[in-house]
Design an enzyme around this catalytic site. Structure first.
Site, PDB file in Angstrom:
ATOM      1  N   ASP A  22       0.858  -1.192   0.000  1.00  0.00           N
ATOM      2  CA  ASP A  22       0.000   0.000   0.000  1.00  0.00           C
ATOM      3  C   ASP A  22       0.886   1.231   0.000  1.00  0.00           C
ATOM      4  OD1 ASP A  22      -1.956   2.027   0.668  1.00  0.00           O
ATOM      5  OD2 ASP A  22      -3.208   0.445   1.527  1.00  0.00           O
TER       6      ASP A  22
ATOM      7  N   ARG B 152      -0.635   4.480   0.050  1.00  0.00           N
ATOM      8  CA  ARG B 152      -1.511   5.632   0.306  1.00  0.00           C
ATOM      9  C   ARG B 152      -0.980   6.518   1.432  1.00  0.00           C
ATOM     10  NH1 ARG B 152      -7.157   2.476   0.536  1.00  0.00           N
ATOM     11  NH2 ARG B 152      -5.758   0.862   1.334  1.00  0.00           N
TER      12      ARG B 152
END
Length: 494
Positions: free
Chosen positions: A402, A404
């Site tokens: 990830d 983000r």
């Protein structure tokens, strides 16, 4: 190796070093002289009204100087060679000073990033207005569809609602990824804009009616009542205020938030964007960067003025973009079902006298991008799509599960004055932890109901719950994860 040969090598290296230094100095001199030769000086062209606000340009965040009356000089004629980069001590480079975190917007000063002739020598930010859309603007100019000196007409574009200034706007530890005054640019600096300075808003606020098929069916059946205020009529029209926000990064604050050194952050941004913005390296005096990425949109249901009222209940869904599911209804993930469920919760909260808020970030594919996401899909389906290997397939392609990095996400909540969230429509531990660490309380976490989880997306949801996502139910163990299996290729095609 003989001493004579070694001496000859050292002498050659010394000569080469001297030659390289001389060449570098000549290139710098030629670039400075070329750029300066195309300066069209207009001495003391001050914007109207600037003396009415003597502290408009504030103090620099990098030194104690104050520029009260900057000189706007048209720079670089159209046929001039491009200036690849600039330096802090370069002749005629006089950036407008700013004080990030200053409560008075006039003391804080405008964010000037444009390289147009009138703005070039007083820019105080790196990047371009409009994020990735600046590239399309460049194409329009290159094709002759848009004049390079065309300035927008901002008449009647002001926000339709007033977002009240919050104490968080002047706390540089709270807001570092957006300009809190970005929606007021055309009002605060209208005189400078009229004088020709290219200053543009980075936030716009409007209102709309929205119709969502899943919610329309609930309205038609009476499950979601028509109140005439939030749900306007039985045709399914829902009243909403929305704001679009382009990213504006205060680099010292971003570095501190991410716990990295600012100089190293600048170098990584420069190198891993293909060297797109050399001034990240050559202009350490410019502390603001408008990155070429997408921003975010917020949707407000109910009274926007009550968002910052701790006595008003607030329901929030923070959602990261998933085009395949959000728009086209792909069932490999829970993104659209959860987004719609969040909207429903926000609307119901507004109908009860509270406020509902959807925050939609452009972080496609966990900020890995849609191309990477589809590559991962292929690997998952070819190898065997199980919850046990869900994150491994992403790491195989992208190196991380990830990207983000939710540390900057709470800025928009601070901008709205949020201090507590009554119902948080998200299972994400990363989002929850970032919000709580930012000093915002979360009173209740609301997972997506099992009935809304598409069959093929059980792989995703079980893997995320096992990795730390919130749930009211049982947490799958390692054996469970091997039993959660998605469709294979044979199930897609006859």
């Amino acid at each position: 190796m003989s001493e004579a040969i070694l001496t000859q090598i050292l002498s050659t290296l010394s000569s080469l070093q001297s030659s390289q230094l001389a060449l570098a100095q000549k290139v710098d001199k030629m670039q400075a002289e070329t750029a300066h030769g195309h300066y069209l000086k207009v001495d003391h062209l001050h914007p109207v009204g600037i003396h009415d606000h003597p502290h408009q340009y504030g103090h620099s965040d990098s030194d104690a100087e104050t520029i009260v009356s900057p000189t706007f000089r048209p720079v670089l004629a159209q046929d001039a060679p491009p200036v690849l980069t600039t330096y802090p001590d370069q002749r005629d480079v006089e950036p407008t000073k700013m004080n990030w975190g200053e409560a008075d917007p006039l003391a804080r000063g405008p964010i000037i990033v444009s390289r147009d002739p009138l703005s070039f020598n007083i820019r105080n930010a790196i990047g371009a207005y409009g994020g990735p859309y600046s590239i399309y603007r460049a194409l329009a100019i290159a094709m002759g569809d848009l004049a390079p000196d065309r300035k927008p007409n901002f008449d009647n574009t002001q926000p339709v609602i007033d977002i009240q200034q919050q104490p968080q706007w002047s706390d540089p530890s709270k807001i570092i990824s957006m300009d809190p005054f970005g929606h007021l640019t055309t009002q605060l600096f209208q005189n400078e804009i009229k004088e020709g300075l290219d200053i543009r808003p980075t936030i716009s606020i409007t209102r709309a009616h929205m119709i969502v098929p899943e919610l329309l069916s609930q309205i038609k059946s009476g499950e979601l009542p028509v109140d005439g205020k939030v749900v306007i009529n039985d045709s399914g029209e829902i009243n909403v205020h929305k704001a679009a926000v382009d990213p504006v990064w205060y680099l010292p604050g971003v570095a501190a938030r991410l716990k990295v050194e600012e100089g190293y952050l600048r170098r990584m941004l420069f190198e891993h964007s293909g060297g797109m913005y050399p001034e990240l390296i050559t202009r350490p005096d410019m502390k603001v960067f408008l990155p070429p990425i997408g921003g975010l949109t917020i949707y407000i249901f109910g009274d926007h003025k009550a968002i910052s009222d701790p006595n008003t209940k607030l329901t929030v869904r923070v959602h990261d973009e998933c085009n395949g599911s959000d728009v086209f209804g792909s069932d490999i993930c829970t993104c659209r079902p959860y987004l719609i469920y969040g909207m429903e919760g926000a609307i119901r909260e507004a109908q009860k006298g509270g406020v509902g808020l959807i925050v939609y970030f452009r972080k496609e594919g966990r900020a890995l991008g849609e191309v990477t996401k589809y590559l991962v899909y292929n690997a998952r389906k070819r190898i065997g799509d199980t919850a046990a290997e869900y994150f491994t397939r992403t790491e195989d392609v992208a190196g991380v599960k990830d990207m983000r990095f939710q540390a900057m996400m709470p800025d928009i909540l601070h901008w709205l004055g949020v201090t507590k969230i009554d119902r948080f429509m998200s299972m994400s531990n990363m989002k929850h932890d970032a919000i709580v660490e930012a000093g915002i309380k979360i009173l209740e976490r609301v997972p997506i109901p099992d009935s809304l989880v598409p069959k093929d997306s059980k792989v995703e949801i079980d893997a995320k719950i096992a990795a730390g996502y919130f749930t009211n139910g049982r947490i799958p163990d390692a054996e469970d994860l091997t039993q959660t299996v998605g469709r294979g290729w044979d199930d897609f095609h006859a």
